[in-house]
Design a protein around this motif. Structure first.
Motif, PDB file in Angstrom:
ATOM      1  N   GLU A  61       0.832  -1.205   0.000  1.00  0.00           N
ATOM      2  CA  GLU A  61       0.000   0.000   0.000  1.00  0.00           C
ATOM      3  C   GLU A  61       0.866   1.253   0.000  1.00  0.00           C
ATOM      4  N   ILE A  98       2.253   1.653  -3.428  1.00  0.00           N
ATOM      5  CA  ILE A  98       1.214   2.133  -4.345  1.00  0.00           C
ATOM      6  C   ILE A  98       0.959   3.619  -4.128  1.00  0.00           C
ATOM      7  N   ARG A  99       0.936   4.042  -2.842  1.00  0.00           N
ATOM      8  CA  ARG A  99       0.739   5.470  -2.566  1.00  0.00           C
ATOM      9  C   ARG A  99       1.867   6.306  -3.158  1.00  0.00           C
ATOM     10  N   GLN A 124       3.707   5.483  -5.753  1.00  0.00           N
ATOM     11  CA  GLN A 124       3.540   5.479  -7.204  1.00  0.00           C
ATOM     12  C   GLN A 124       2.409   6.409  -7.624  1.00  0.00           C
ATOM     13  N   ASP A 125       1.312   6.383  -6.845  1.00  0.00           N
ATOM     14  CA  ASP A 125       0.193   7.280  -7.151  1.00  0.00           C
ATOM     15  C   ASP A 125       0.618   8.741  -7.046  1.00  0.00           C
ATOM     16  N   GLN A 126       1.425   9.040  -6.016  1.00  0.00           N
ATOM     17  CA  GLN A 126       1.880  10.415  -5.848  1.00  0.00           C
ATOM     18  C   GLN A 126       2.802  10.821  -6.992  1.00  0.00           C
ATOM     19  N   GLN A 127       3.673   9.886  -7.399  1.00  0.00           N
ATOM     20  CA  GLN A 127       4.555  10.175  -8.530  1.00  0.00           C
ATOM     21  C   GLN A 127       3.747  10.408  -9.799  1.00  0.00           C
ATOM     22  N   LEU A 128       2.735   9.552 -10.014  1.00  0.00           N
ATOM     23  CA  LEU A 128       1.887   9.708 -11.193  1.00  0.00           C
ATOM     24  C   LEU A 128       1.130  11.029 -11.135  1.00  0.00           C
ATOM     25  N   LYS A 129       0.651  11.375  -9.930  1.00  0.00           N
ATOM     26  CA  LYS A 129      -0.062  12.639  -9.765  1.00  0.00           C
ATOM     27  C   LYS A 129       0.855  13.821 -10.075  1.00  0.00           C
ATOM     28  N   ASN A 171      -6.541  16.467 -15.171  1.00  0.00           N
ATOM     29  CA  ASN A 171      -5.463  17.110 -14.418  1.00  0.00           C
ATOM     30  C   ASN A 171      -5.651  18.630 -14.432  1.00  0.00           C
TER      31      ASN A 171
END
Length: 415
Positions: A258, A261-262, A264-269, A294
């Motif tokens: 988790e 994933i967080r 990675q999500d932050q990087q993607l964001k 976005n």
């Protein structure tokens, strides 16, 4: 004579009643010779057609491995000493055996023990039931100790707080680093972190109200290290007492995943928020609806926030609403569009040019579910192209006029 007659009548009634009983009834002398056995006894031992052999030794009805124990119990019976050892293995004349429980009392004459009267109960079905219970217990124990989660049962304090452990499985012992006996001398408070102890009051209140609860906790090993668990607990009654059965799953790996994933999500964001282009996801239904966008996309269309932009249906952003249909048709038919130029509208009504590239996300049965895409504002480029076109047209006109003037001057010179 009258007394003897009454005694004989009483014995006849006794034996008539005994023959009706579905249990073995017997009498034997102090020398262990059987003097009476009811009809059920003869049937159970396969002697119903032959009758009771005269002077049959009672030991012949019991397996030799039990003879010494039987004799010791008879001696206790004569002395009047209590004992609880009543089960033996009975033997038929054909050698077959079956388990029995024997209960007897001394027969006394003139105060002296002269024999014994009793019943012999066939406990074959009881043994089968006990074997079945043991088998179920063994299966439960095997399952209990071989699941991948820690399982424990604990009692409850009068106020509903978790009390001492009643049973724990092997996984819990190995995971926490305690022996089985050590854990049975402990309570739930002894295996949780200091931080989790502060939450136990709320958990207790919820358990008292609902009787079941799934919650996150931190278990602490014997060496002091802490790890996260997900606990699924349920209250039930065991031997007339309320207890709790809990299954604790180690979620260390899940927590790490988790966290990853967080990240990675932050990087993607971060990537999406800093791309020099608008990124979106829209439903593939009719009409499409925004799912995600976005901040750049919102700014391209002149909206102050992503939330405000998402409230505007996609169809209202096209300068010509009909221009959206060929794009949707191609996305559904081909699964993608690339560098498609289309005129759209800003929030203030101004027209802008957009370059659209998108793909279709298909679900089961190749049913379109989403459109994912990128929008680039090419208004400046299109404006420059128009300006260049106009400049070229003016240049051509000037060139044409210049050539016309030159021809006129040449004609004048020739004239």
């Amino acid at each position: 004579m009258e007394n003897e007659r009454r005694i004989r009548e009483s014995e006849a009634k006794y034996r008539e009643l005994a023959d009706m009983l579905p249990q073995i009834v017997f009498e034997m002398g102090i020398d262990l010779k059987i003097t009476y056995a009811n009809a059920y006894a003869l049937a159970m031992f396969g002697m119903s057609g032959e009758g009771l052999p005269t002077g049959m030794d009672a030991l012949l009805a019991i397996h030799p491995s039990d003879h010494a124990r039987l004799k010791r119990n008879i001696e206790k019976l004569v002395r009047g000493d209590p004992f609880d050892d009543h089960e033996y293995t009975a033997v038929r004349p054909d050698g077959s055996t079956f388990p029995v429980a024997v209960y007897s009392v001394p027969i006394r004459k003139s105060g002296q023990v002269c024999g014994f009267r009793g019943i012999m109960v066939d406990i074959s079905e009881l043994r089968k039931a006990e074997d079945a219970v043991r088998e179920v217990g063994e299966k439960f124990r095997t399952l209990f100790n071989n699941v991948s989660d820690a399982i424990y049962i604990h009692d409850l304090m009068p106020d509903g707080s978790p009390g001492q452990f009643i049973e724990v499985n092997e996984i819990m012992c190995s995971r926490l680093g305690y022996t089985h006996d050590e854990l049975l001398a402990m309570t739930v408070r002894d295996i949780v972190s200091d931080a989790h102890r502060k939450k136990m009051g709320d958990i207790r209140n919820e358990m008292v109200t609902t009787g079941h609860l799934t919650f996150l906790a931190e278990h602490q090993r014997k060496d002091g290290t802490v790890f996260p668990v997900e606990v699924n607990s349920r209250r039930f009654i065991l031997k007339d007492k309320p207890v709790v059965l809990a299954v604790a799953r180690d979620i260390t790996v899940r927590k790490e995943q988790e966290s990853e994933i967080r990240q990675q999500d932050q990087q993607l964001k971060n990537i999406m928020e800093n791309l020099p282009a608008g990124v979106f996801r829209a439903t593939a239904g009719q009409p499409p609806q925004w799912v995600m966008a976005n901040p750049i996309l919102a700014r391209i269309f002149g909206y102050d926030s992503v939330g405000e932009f998402l409230d505007r249906p996609p169809r209202e952003l096209f300068a010509d609403p009909k221009s959206q249909y060929p794009i949707i048709d191609r996305l559904i038919r081909d699964g993608a569009v690339s560098d498609t130029e289309v005129r759209m509208k800003r929030k203030d009504g101004g027209v802008l040019w957009i370059s659209l590239s998108a793909v279709t996300v298909f679900g089961p049965g190749r049913v379109p579910e989403f459109f994912d895409g990128i929008l680039t504002d090419i208004t400046a480029r299109k404006t420059a192209e128009v300006a260049l076109l106009e400049a070229n047209q003016k240049l051509k006109l000037l060139s044409s006029l210049t050539r016309h003037d030159v021809r006129n001057q040449l004609m004048l010179l020739k004239g």
